[in-house]
Design a protein around this motif. Structure first.
Motif, PDB file in Angstrom:
ATOM      1  N   THR A  89     138.882 -85.992 -25.260  1.00 47.21           N
ATOM      2  CA  THR A  89     138.919 -85.913 -25.648  1.00 47.21           C
ATOM      3  C   THR A  89     138.993 -86.134 -27.138  1.00 47.21           C
ATOM      4  OG1 THR A  89     140.218 -88.093 -25.718  1.00 47.21           O
ATOM      5  CG2 THR A  89     141.143 -86.275 -24.502  1.00 47.21           C
ATOM      6  N   GLN A  90     139.429 -86.446 -27.823  1.00 49.33           N
ATOM      7  CA  GLN A  90     139.148 -86.449 -29.394  1.00 49.33           C
ATOM      8  C   GLN A  90     139.031 -87.897 -29.446  1.00 49.33           C
ATOM      9  OE1 GLN A  90     142.093 -86.506 -32.873  1.00 49.33           O
ATOM     10  NE2 GLN A  90     141.080 -85.129 -33.831  1.00 49.33           N
ATOM     11  N   THR A  91     138.792 -88.853 -28.590  1.00 45.36           N
ATOM     12  CA  THR A  91     138.239 -90.022 -28.742  1.00 45.36           C
ATOM     13  C   THR A  91     137.109 -90.418 -27.465  1.00 45.36           C
ATOM     14  OG1 THR A  91     140.435 -91.169 -27.479  1.00 45.36           O
ATOM     15  CG2 THR A  91     140.034 -91.785 -29.888  1.00 45.36           C
ATOM     16  N   GLY A  92     136.828 -88.683 -27.068  1.00 42.45           N
ATOM     17  CA  GLY A  92     135.958 -89.521 -25.901  1.00 42.45           C
ATOM     18  C   GLY A  92     136.458 -89.544 -24.310  1.00 42.45           C
ATOM     19  N   GLN A  93     137.817 -89.542 -24.194  1.00 39.61           N
ATOM     20  CA  GLN A  93     138.193 -89.892 -23.041  1.00 39.61           C
ATOM     21  C   GLN A  93     138.390 -88.848 -22.084  1.00 39.61           C
ATOM     22  OE1 GLN A  93     142.141 -91.468 -24.606  1.00 39.61           O
ATOM     23  NE2 GLN A  93     141.501 -93.506 -24.316  1.00 39.61           N
TER      24      GLN A  93
ATOM     25  N   LEU B 252     158.094 -85.130 -26.705  1.00 36.25           N
ATOM     26  CA  LEU B 252     158.696 -85.691 -27.779  1.00 36.25           C
ATOM     27  C   LEU B 252     158.458 -87.243 -27.861  1.00 36.25           C
ATOM     28  CD1 LEU B 252     162.240 -84.329 -27.177  1.00 36.25           C
ATOM     29  CD2 LEU B 252     160.522 -83.230 -28.599  1.00 36.25           C
ATOM     30  N   GLY B 253     157.202 -87.620 -26.959  1.00 38.38           N
ATOM     31  CA  GLY B 253     157.753 -89.212 -27.730  1.00 38.38           C
ATOM     32  C   GLY B 253     158.056 -89.692 -27.096  1.00 38.38           C
TER      33      GLY B 253
ATOM     34  N   MET C  95     149.826 -86.492 -21.434  1.00 39.38           N
ATOM     35  CA  MET C  95     149.156 -85.633 -21.905  1.00 39.38           C
ATOM     36  C   MET C  95     148.960 -84.339 -22.943  1.00 39.38           C
ATOM     37  SD  MET C  95     146.692 -85.103 -18.499  1.00 39.38           S
ATOM     38  CE  MET C  95     145.540 -84.489 -19.174  1.00 39.38           C
ATOM     39  N   LEU C  96     150.258 -83.663 -22.898  1.00 37.03           N
ATOM     40  CA  LEU C  96     150.410 -82.568 -23.897  1.00 37.03           C
ATOM     41  C   LEU C  96     151.121 -83.832 -25.364  1.00 37.03           C
ATOM     42  CD1 LEU C  96     152.532 -80.483 -21.556  1.00 37.03           C
ATOM     43  CD2 LEU C  96     150.494 -80.385 -22.312  1.00 37.03           C
ATOM     44  N   PHE C  97     151.394 -84.052 -24.778  1.00 35.75           N
ATOM     45  CA  PHE C  97     151.934 -84.673 -26.303  1.00 35.75           C
ATOM     46  C   PHE C  97     151.625 -85.363 -27.410  1.00 35.75           C
ATOM     47  CE2 PHE C  97     152.734 -89.297 -28.338  1.00 35.75           C
ATOM     48  CZ  PHE C  97     153.783 -88.814 -29.482  1.00 35.75           C
ATOM     49  N   TYR C  98     150.356 -86.079 -26.939  1.00 42.45           N
ATOM     50  CA  TYR C  98     148.792 -86.680 -26.996  1.00 42.45           C
ATOM     51  C   TYR C  98     147.245 -85.881 -27.830  1.00 42.45           C
ATOM     52  CZ  TYR C  98     149.256 -91.055 -26.035  1.00 42.45           C
ATOM     53  OH  TYR C  98     150.919 -92.894 -25.659  1.00 42.45           O
TER      54      TYR C  98
ATOM     55  N   ASN D  70     149.834 -83.809 -30.696  1.00 40.13           N
ATOM     56  CA  ASN D  70     149.562 -84.710 -31.852  1.00 40.13           C
ATOM     57  C   ASN D  70     147.585 -85.193 -32.567  1.00 40.13           C
ATOM     58  OD1 ASN D  70     151.852 -85.737 -32.028  1.00 40.13           O
ATOM     59  ND2 ASN D  70     151.809 -87.647 -31.095  1.00 40.13           N
ATOM     60  N   ALA D  71     147.054 -84.561 -31.952  1.00 43.82           N
ATOM     61  CA  ALA D  71     145.733 -84.818 -31.682  1.00 43.82           C
ATOM     62  C   ALA D  71     144.975 -82.704 -32.556  1.00 43.82           C
ATOM     63  CB  ALA D  71     144.875 -84.688 -30.808  1.00 43.82           C
ATOM     64  N   PHE D  72     146.094 -82.013 -32.740  1.00 41.35           N
ATOM     65  CA  PHE D  72     145.664 -80.670 -33.054  1.00 41.35           C
ATOM     66  C   PHE D  72     144.756 -79.912 -31.670  1.00 41.35           C
ATOM     67  CE2 PHE D  72     146.752 -83.190 -36.595  1.00 41.35           C
ATOM     68  CZ  PHE D  72     148.520 -82.062 -37.527  1.00 41.35           C
TER      69      PHE D  72
END
Length: 307
Positions: free
Chosen positions: A76-80, A233-234, A246-249, A252-254
């Motif tokens: 992911t964007q944070t390396g997860q 939807l959060g 997972m789809l939400f994050y 949000n991270a584009f």
């Protein structure tokens, strides 16, 4: 001679019950085999997968990297690790779906079967309760309840999804029970002095197993889609992984704009595959419930046997 006569008198009854249970099972068609295979594979991944992957919350300095030997589904964007998140998300979504499925079927069976068999005021009260639940829109109700509850725990999501998914099944079970309660074997059990609970569990419920199985499949699909919608939807459970979270994050991270397809395609694909597998199982069950499909399947099997 007496023992032989007694055996010949009483032995067909278990055989008839066995034949009835065997006829209530869906035929082993390609749809059933493929559907069970897909569902079993996803369930096995959700059960064993979290034990084989790393911590899904662990952060590394390899942010937003594609699939590689070290991270099979990228990061992911944070390396997860996406694969670790997908394994835990599969378990979370399946827990919600199966739990809601069992609770919704149990509630619809209690209201539909019991009310129809007892009749009178019980049936009128349960029917009124069911009609009120039917006119309440499910998804908007879930959104309103989830948005006003501060502590969004897993139990709250399960309760909301259960309360919005049982009413339709209760109507179907009520209609089926009304057609069964005056049949000969039920009346014979009443004349024999059988208690109400035993008549429902032994005489009526086994004949409703295909309907209950179909309703369970629909409830699982509805619960997983509903939870995924809330999480996207959060409004889902905080601190718990699911396909919707997972789809939400990812959204949000584009991730779509950044081209990180490995982040949003796996959870979306898992939802689609599980829905397809459960739909195929439901089609196979429908061949038992629907008389026209049952006759068509039997005719097709007879044609294959004559070749």
């Amino acid at each position: 001679m007496t023992s032989t006569a007694q055996l010949s008198t009483f032995s067909p009854e278990p055989q008839r019950r066995f034949d009835g249970m065997r006829r209530s099972l869906p035929p082993r068609t390609p749809k059933l085999v493929i559907g069970l295979g897909i569902t079993f594979a996803i369930a096995l991944f959700g059960l064993i997968g979290p034990l084989l992957v790393t911590d899904p919350m662990a952060i590394s300095n390899i942010g937003l990297s594609g699939p590689s030997g070290e991270h099979l589904l990228g990061t992911t964007q944070t390396g997860q690790d996406v694969l670790a998140q997908l394994a835990h998300a599969t378990r979370g979504s399946l827990i919600v779906g199966v739990t809601v499925g069992f609770l919704a079927v149990a509630l619809s069976g209690l209201v539909g079967i019991l009310g129809a068999y007892l009749g009178g005021r019980w049936d009128e009260s349960f029917s009124l309760f069911t009609n009120v639940a039917l006119v309440i829109p499910g998804i908007p109700l879930m959104i309103v309840v989830a948005s006003y509850v501060e502590q969004k725990g897993l139990l709250m999501i399960i309760v909301v999804l259960t309360l919005t998914s049982w009413a339709g099944g209760a109507r179907v079970l009520r209609a089926q029970t009304l057609s069964m309660r005056n049949r000969d074997y039920v009346l014979a059990a009443k004349v024999a002095g059988e208690p109400t609970w035993r008549i429902i569990l032994v005489e009526i419920l086994p004949n409703l197993l295909p309907v209950l199985a179909s309703q369970f499949v629909f409830a699982v699909i509805f619960a997983i889609l509903g939870e995924s919608s809330l999480s996207f939807l959060g409004l889902g459970v905080s601190g718990t992984f699911s396909w919707g979270s997972m789809l939400f994050y990812a959204q949000n991270a584009f991730s779509l704009r950044l081209g990180a397809w490995w982040w949003f395609i796996p959870p979306g694909l898992m939802i689609a595959l599980l829905g397809a597998g459960l739909a195929l199982i439901n089609f196979a069950i429908d061949e038992v419930i629907n008389p026209k499909l049952r006759l068509a399947t039997a005719a097709k099997a007879a044609r294959k046997a004559t070749r």
